[in-house]
Design an enzyme around this catalytic site. Structure first.
Site, PDB file in Angstrom:
ATOM      1  N   PRO A  77       0.847  -1.194   0.000  1.00 40.42           N
ATOM      2  CA  PRO A  77       0.000   0.000   0.000  1.00 40.42           C
ATOM      3  C   PRO A  77       0.884   1.246   0.000  1.00 40.42           C
ATOM      4  O   PRO A  77       1.938   1.266   0.632  1.00 40.42           O
ATOM      5  CB  PRO A  77      -0.806  -0.124   1.296  1.00 40.42           C
ATOM      6  CG  PRO A  77      -0.047  -1.078   2.146  1.00 40.42           C
ATOM      7  CD  PRO A  77       0.744  -1.955   1.241  1.00 40.42           C
ATOM      8  N   HIS A  78       0.449   2.269  -0.733  1.00 41.53           N
ATOM      9  CA  HIS A  78       1.289   3.455  -0.858  1.00 41.53           C
ATOM     10  C   HIS A  78       0.442   4.674  -1.170  1.00 41.53           C
ATOM     11  O   HIS A  78      -0.693   4.563  -1.621  1.00 41.53           O
ATOM     12  CB  HIS A  78       2.350   3.264  -1.940  1.00 41.53           C
ATOM     13  CG  HIS A  78       1.798   2.901  -3.283  1.00 41.53           C
ATOM     14  ND1 HIS A  78       1.436   1.607  -3.606  1.00 41.53           N
ATOM     15  CD2 HIS A  78       1.508   3.646  -4.367  1.00 41.53           C
ATOM     16  CE1 HIS A  78       0.978   1.579  -4.842  1.00 41.53           C
ATOM     17  NE2 HIS A  78       0.999   2.819  -5.329  1.00 41.53           N
ATOM     18  N   GLY A  79       1.028   5.823  -0.873  1.00 42.25           N
ATOM     19  CA  GLY A  79       0.348   7.071  -1.160  1.00 42.25           C
ATOM     20  C   GLY A  79       1.238   8.256  -0.867  1.00 42.25           C
ATOM     21  O   GLY A  79       2.318   8.115  -0.296  1.00 42.25           O
TER      22      GLY A  79
END
Length: 169
Positions: free
Chosen positions: A80-82
């Site tokens: 997960p990334h942002g």
């Protein structure tokens, strides 16, 4: 210049990026989560505390990204990334789960290894280099199996750093 078209310095910087984005306190073993949303909420809270940012803002960014498509890349792994406003540089948080959770992964396999990546809102190439490095490191099935068997967080941290350094060699 190497065969890949990148200078050796660029390859070295990319290959050792994991050691620059992880810290001993951002690697945890045997995290428990009931489902994907609970896992992301827990990781957002832990990352928020470690990086000095609001857990709710981190969760919102991660959840919005998941709505675009799963970050469960297969083989029990999720990345997960942002991008987070106010973050000074790319940061990582790694968790090994005590029991796998459904992450709606591309191969429908539940996830037990999670590498959370957060980048400054204005980042470009750094975010992509980190994502590529993490993906490359976790693409090795033998390495992932070792991660699943690590006895504690400190061992897991050193394994992640060593794997990145071995890729640089």
């Amino acid at each position: 210049m190497s065969q890949s078209g990148y200078s050796d310095d660029t390859q070295q910087a990319s290959a050792t990026m994991i050691q620059h984005i992880l810290a001993k306190n951002t690697v945890v073993c045997d995290l428990t989560a009931a489902n994907k949303k609970a896992l992301l909420q827990d990781l957002a809270a832990r990352a928020g505390a470690a990086f000095g940012h609001g857990a709710h803002a981190i969760f919102d960014v991660l959840w919005e990204r998941e709505k675009l498509g799963t970050t469960g890349v297969g083989h029990g792994i999720a990345i997960p990334h942002g991008k987070i406003a106010g973050l000074s540089d790319v940061r990582g948080f790694f968790a090994r789960l005590s029991a796998p959770v459904d992450f709606e992964s591309v191969d429908d396999r539940p996830v037990d290894l999670v590498f959370l990546l957060l980048a400054p809102a204005e980042s470009g190439a750094d975010h992509l280099h980190a994502l590529a490095q993490v993906s490359k490191t976790l693409r090795d099935p033998a390495f992932c199996e070792q991660c699943r068997k690590a006895k504690d967080s400190a061992t897991l941290y050193h394994m992640l750093i060593s794997a990145a350094n071995m890729q640089a060699a």
